[in-house]
Scaffold this active site. Structure first.
Site, short mmCIF file in Angstrom:
data_model
loop_
_atom_site.label_atom_id
_atom_site.label_comp_id
_atom_site.label_asym_id
_atom_site.label_seq_id
_atom_site.Cartn_x
_atom_site.Cartn_y
_atom_site.Cartn_z
N LYS A 201 -28.42 -7.18 -66.94
CA LYS A 201 -27.09 -7.16 -66.16
C LYS A 201 -25.77 -6.49 -67.02
CE LYS A 201 -24.15 -8.59 -62.88
NZ LYS A 201 -24.34 -7.83 -61.76
N LYS A 237 -18.89 1.63 -82.40
CA LYS A 237 -17.67 0.99 -82.77
C LYS A 237 -16.49 2.08 -83.37
CE LYS A 237 -20.60 -2.85 -83.18
NZ LYS A 237 -21.72 -3.49 -84.37
N GLU A 287 -28.18 -8.48 -79.37
CA GLU A 287 -29.32 -7.90 -80.54
C GLU A 287 -28.69 -8.38 -81.91
OE1 GLU A 287 -29.77 -4.10 -81.67
OE2 GLU A 287 -27.60 -3.53 -82.06
N ARG A 291 -29.48 -5.98 -91.52
CA ARG A 291 -28.74 -5.13 -92.79
C ARG A 291 -27.52 -5.39 -92.83
NH1 ARG A 291 -25.71 -2.05 -89.64
NH2 ARG A 291 -26.99 -1.58 -87.52
P1 ADP Z 1 -27.47 -0.37 -80.19
O1 ADP Z 1 -28.36 -1.01 -80.99
O2 ADP Z 1 -27.42 1.24 -79.91
O3 ADP Z 1 -25.92 -0.85 -80.99
P2 ADP Z 1 -26.52 -2.88 -78.40
O4 ADP Z 1 -27.47 -3.61 -77.81
O5 ADP Z 1 -26.05 -3.23 -79.85
O6 ADP Z 1 -27.18 -1.20 -78.72
O7 ADP Z 1 -25.37 -2.41 -77.59
C1 ADP Z 1 -24.18 -1.46 -78.13
C2 ADP Z 1 -23.15 -1.50 -77.04
O8 ADP Z 1 -23.48 -1.40 -75.80
C3 ADP Z 1 -22.23 -2.94 -77.17
O9 ADP Z 1 -21.55 -3.29 -78.10
C4 ADP Z 1 -21.58 -2.84 -75.65
O10 ADP Z 1 -20.52 -2.27 -75.80
C5 ADP Z 1 -22.70 -2.11 -74.93
N1 ADP Z 1 -23.59 -3.07 -73.92
C6 ADP Z 1 -24.74 -3.49 -74.68
N2 ADP Z 1 -25.36 -4.48 -73.59
C7 ADP Z 1 -24.50 -4.36 -72.63
C8 ADP Z 1 -24.44 -5.08 -71.40
N3 ADP Z 1 -25.62 -5.82 -70.85
N4 ADP Z 1 -23.31 -5.05 -70.53
C9 ADP Z 1 -22.42 -4.16 -70.90
N5 ADP Z 1 -22.46 -3.36 -72.06
C10 ADP Z 1 -23.31 -3.49 -72.80
#
Ligand code: ADP
Length: 446
Positions: A201, A237, A287, A291
């Site tokens: 979602k 970020k 996630e 590290r």
């Molecule tokens: P990565 O491993 O590429 O960093 P993440 O799963 O940590 O990917 O997600 C990175 C960013 O993407 C999150 O900090 C958020 O801003 C956005 N994001 C990830 N999942 C969702 C979601 N289900 N709904 C809205 N934004 C999301």
């Protein structure tokens, strides 16, 4: 304790690790590509070995060359930093098979969390709430449509092996899912060598809040509070804070203990970051990173704990010397990621730094490997410096961040310092009123 550590990375994090080692009386070995012969971490390390040409695949990702450098120099352990080989379980395993220590978690935990689907399943079973989504991998386009309809639009199609904000696409209707499903799979195959995808979602107004974990080999686990990393561009970020402006003491304790207890049950060792989206008072796991994170200094600043030092200590088999009760959050910290990029177009700006004048004074820290005369190579990530500022409270921290940014001069290349100056003066930033969509949808549109 180790006598000599090889640092399998470059840039500011290589220097950060070198500094922690020096403080602990450990000798360092820098490895570098031909393009990085003049890099600061190479200059400062006790020994340096050139491991290949500029291309990262032939140097910083070249396992054989790195191992050879470690054997030739007699390093007992390898610190992978972040990016490159830091979440490569095969590398961690090979390092250990060669009788050296990988400064990080056990390889099995890297594998488990490196796959977002198994990571999500694992933590859910350990009592951590996750983002609603498909039950595991989605194998066909029509299954993708079905899964999306059952959770409601918009949805986010994600590569299970994705990272660095890459390998994810938002879809708003059935036709969109059909296109983006194929697109995400193709991208995932090309970038991560694994085309498995799943669907979540897509949350409309979340914040990105992550919990820092530290664990040893003896079942001692602590959490060091949270970081708010909601200010993002292209899922990457830009500006991070600790503590989050919206989390209460009780919420910090609850989510922190949940993460610490889950990691204890898992038998996790080392540093770990449990990442959540936070919306309407609820946390949803996305996630876990196994590290040290780019933004680790904000946690160090408010807790007074040197995370890289602790990471090296636990990898060497030492026990944690802090308990949960010892960890107190003191004041507020902000990190501005300074990239060699145009502040408006974000076009990378490699080249020679004519003049570098970092800010200083009380509560100001700069983690950077650049210097006047340094030439930023075009081959790698554009992060060139991190400005970390502390204040007794958030207000003081923002005022001091503005002051530090106004002192900062980097000339010869474009940087994102002007962007940070604007962010630090924005009304919504001052109020702490922002979500992961704020920077792109509101701030950069003004
Ligand atoms: P990565 O491993 O590429 O960093 P993440 O799963 O940590 O990917 O997600 C990175 C960013 O993407 C999150 O900090 C958020 O801003 C956005 N994001 C990830 N999942 C969702 C979601 N289900 N709904 C809205 N934004 C999301």
């Amino acid at each position: 304790m180790f006598k000599k550590v090889l640092i399998a990375n470059r840039g500011e994090i290589a220097l950060r690790i070198h500094r922690a080692c020096q403080d602990m009386g450990i000798k360092t070995v820098a490895v570098h590509s031909k393009a990085d012969a003049d890099a600061m971490h190479v200059r400062l390390a006790d020994e340096a070995v050139c491991i290949g040409p500029a291309s990262a695949t032939e140097s910083y990702l070249n396992i054989q060359s790195i191992l050879a450098a470690a054997e030739v120099t007699g390093a007992e352990a390898i610190h992978p930093g972040y990016g490159f080989l830091s979440e490569n379980a095969t590398f961690a395993r090979i390092v250990e098979e060669h009788g050296m220590v990988f400064i990080g978690p056990k390889p099995d935990h890297i594998t488990l969390m490196g796959d977002k689907i198994t990571g999500k399943k694992t933590v859910e079973e350990l009592g951590i709430p996750v983002v609603p989504g498909s039950n595991g991998a989605v194998e066909t386009t029509e299954d993708a449509v079905k899964a999306s309809n059952s959770m409601g639009y918009p949805v986010l199609i994600k590569a299970t092996a994705g990272g660095g904000g890459k390998g994810m696409h938002v879809a708003h209707n059935d036709a969109d899912v059909r296109d983006k499903y194929i697109l995400t799979r193709n991208e995932a195959r090309a970038n991560f060598g694994n085309d498995e995808v799943f669907i979540e979602k897509f949350l409309g107004h979340p914040r990105h809040i992550e919990v820092q974990i530290l664990a040893d080999d003896y079942g001692n686990v602590v959490h060091l509070g949270e970081r708010d990393c909601s200010v993002q561009r292209r899922h990457q970020k830009v500006w991070e804070e600790a503590p989050s402006p919206v989390i209460t003491e009780k919420q910090r304790h609850d989510i922190g203990m949940r993460c610490a207890n889950a990691m204890k049950k898992l038998g996790y060792r080392g540093l770990g970051t449990v990442e959540f989206l936070y919306e309407d008072g609820q946390f949803f796991f996305i996630e876990m990173n196994t590290r040290v994170q780019v933004e680790h200094p904000v946690t160090e600043t408010v807790t007074g704990i040197d995370l890289v030092r602790e990471q090296i200590r636990v990898a060497a088999g030492e026990a944690l010397n802090v308990t949960q009760d010892d960890i107190k959050i003191n004041g507020h910290a902000i990190e501005c990621r300074i990239n060699a990029e145009d502040s408006e177009t974000f076009i990378p700006s490699p080249g020679k730094i004519d003049f570098n004048h970092p800010p200083g004074g009380y509560g100001v820290r700069v983690d950077s490997a650049i210097y006047t005369g340094y030439r930023i190579p075009p081959h790698y990530d554009s992060l060139i410096a991190k400005l970390i500022v502390w204040g007794h409270d958030r207000h003081e921290c923002i005022i001091r961040t503005r002051r530090a940014l106004s002192e900062y001069i980097i000339s010869g290349v474009n940087t994102t310092i002007p962007l940070h100056k604007k962010i630090s003066r924005d009304e919504k930033m001052v109020k702490g009123d922002y979500t992961i969509h704020w920077l792109e949808r509101e701030f950069l549109k003004k």
